[in-house]
Scaffold this active site. Sequence first.
Site, short mmCIF file in Angstrom:
data_model
loop_
_atom_site.label_atom_id
_atom_site.label_comp_id
_atom_site.label_asym_id
_atom_site.label_seq_id
_atom_site.Cartn_x
_atom_site.Cartn_y
_atom_site.Cartn_z
N TYR A 141 0.88 -1.13 -0.07
CA TYR A 141 -0.02 0.07 -0.08
C TYR A 141 0.88 1.26 -0.17
O TYR A 141 1.76 1.12 0.81
CB TYR A 141 -0.80 -0.04 1.06
CG TYR A 141 -1.69 1.40 1.45
CD1 TYR A 141 -2.84 1.53 0.58
CD2 TYR A 141 -1.45 2.01 2.42
CE1 TYR A 141 -3.45 2.57 0.59
CE2 TYR A 141 -2.32 3.23 2.54
CZ TYR A 141 -3.41 3.39 1.54
OH TYR A 141 -4.08 4.43 1.76
N ASP A 239 9.32 3.05 -0.10
CA ASP A 239 8.37 3.46 0.70
C ASP A 239 8.50 3.21 2.14
O ASP A 239 7.87 2.21 2.53
CB ASP A 239 6.81 3.15 0.09
CG ASP A 239 5.82 3.73 0.86
OD1 ASP A 239 5.83 4.49 2.08
OD2 ASP A 239 4.62 3.76 0.54
N LYS A 267 4.25 8.17 9.31
CA LYS A 267 3.98 7.74 10.65
C LYS A 267 4.83 8.32 11.60
O LYS A 267 4.71 9.21 12.36
CB LYS A 267 3.89 6.24 10.41
CG LYS A 267 2.41 5.82 9.46
CD LYS A 267 1.96 4.60 9.26
CE LYS A 267 0.98 4.17 8.48
NZ LYS A 267 0.94 4.16 7.19
C1 LIG Z 1 0.23 4.60 5.84
C2 LIG Z 1 0.99 4.19 4.46
C3 LIG Z 1 0.96 5.19 3.60
C4 LIG Z 1 0.02 6.32 3.40
O1 LIG Z 1 0.31 7.38 4.29
P1 LIG Z 1 -0.97 8.08 4.89
O2 LIG Z 1 -0.48 9.31 5.88
O3 LIG Z 1 -2.03 7.25 5.40
O4 LIG Z 1 -1.58 8.96 3.70
C5 LIG Z 1 1.91 5.09 2.25
N1 LIG Z 1 2.59 3.91 2.34
C6 LIG Z 1 2.64 3.02 3.47
C7 LIG Z 1 3.63 2.00 3.34
C8 LIG Z 1 1.95 3.17 4.38
O5 LIG Z 1 2.09 2.13 5.40
#
Ligand SMILES: *Cc1c(COP(=O)(O)O)cnc(C)c1O
Length: 430
Positions: A141, A239, A267
């Site tokens: 994701y 990511d 995060k």
């Molecule tokens: C949570 C997440 C996102 C998106 O971040 P948001 O702050 O919710 O927009 C993108 N990439 C990864 C790997 C994530 O876990």
Amino acid sequence: MTHDALFKRACSVIPGGVNSPVRAFNAVGGTPVFVASGKGAKITLADGRTLIDCCCSWGAMILGHASELVTEAVTKAASRGTTFGIATPGEIDLAERLVAASPLLEAVRLVNSGTEAVMTAVRLARGVTGRDLILKCEGCYHGHSDGLLVSAGSGVLTAGDGAEVACAGIPQMIAKDTLVIPYNDLAAAERAFAVYGDRIAAVIIEPVAGNMGCVPPVEGYLKGLETVAHRAGALLICDEVINAFRFHYGLYSDLAGIQPDIVTMGKVIGGGFPLAAVGAKAEIMNALAPCGKVYQAGTLSGNPVAVAAAIAVLDELKARPPYAAMATKAAQVTETINRAAERYHVPLRAQRYETVFTPFATTALPIRNLQEAQQSDAALYAKFFHGMLDRGVYFEPSQFEVNFISAAHSDADVAQICAAVEETMAALAR
Ligand SMILES: *Cc1c(COP(=O)(O)O)cnc(C)c1O
């Protein structure tokens, strides 16, 4: 107020009663809970119950809830003004810390969410290479932007529509520029590059996947991906929205010995506020406006209150690294789940990487990709989840997510989680 009453009110003014679908209980059934407050590793619900929290705002609350350090920093910052739309010195302080934490980063741009960080990373990769295609892995994701919801994990996966574009409203024109391969399958990446190599701008990956459950990379996979991408003139985007500062003070890419061209962070680095970042070597970052031709902007980007929280958290993580203790606690929980499940003949096993873990409702570990993750029994996971919730522990309301141990989880909290696991397994055996 009861959660049923709150949920009814919420549903009449908020779609599905939640502001992010991963908060719904669609995968496990029942009424989602509402939080009134949190302190350390515990959350107190609107109905007065207190739970041990293993969601930790999807990993953002690495120091636990309402840490005094953070509360003090944001209170001070807020009293000086909450946003100016003009540069502030704090943004430099944070950028310097991020750049100093990894040799991969020479510059960063602060944004407001992981989604934005990835959108910017992808646009940068396309701008720098002059190519259009993006290669991503099934079950990873990367936020909710159009092109990346193709075969995505997390809430899109939990919604159960399977692979492909599990989301209406995304034009085929955009989806066709995203190629999808299975995670942990280097041969599949090589095949994709053999066919489309000169058109691929970047391959994007969650280095330790977290959005199909906890699925670590197999030996040599990430390095192999890097080599294949670079050989074709494409970039590697890591990511690290979950990974960065989650396993040590810095990037997972540095632990893994890989050299992504662009990295996204979120995060943990937001300190519990809407803050994320995209970073790379200066040569790539300077392609961003106002230096270069890749446009990107944000009214609230580098928000002073969020920046103050981020700095407070990073400085604490650096001064007193909690990572080894967190990993030990995550191991205790994981081992308790696996031993109890075996003893009570419950076909459920937890998979862990350092400080994060997922109880999969299957005994067929290791899980290496989305297809294997989806072999698990959703109904059994739902029973396990509710068993834990009834015994005072909040696990993620889907097995296609990771649970988090924070620096605030005490030995007593871990003991309580383990006791709840034992009781839940005993109940499931009956
Ligand atoms: C949570 C997440 C996102 C998106 O971040 P948001 O702050 O919710 O927009 C993108 N990439 C990864 C790997 C994530 O876990």
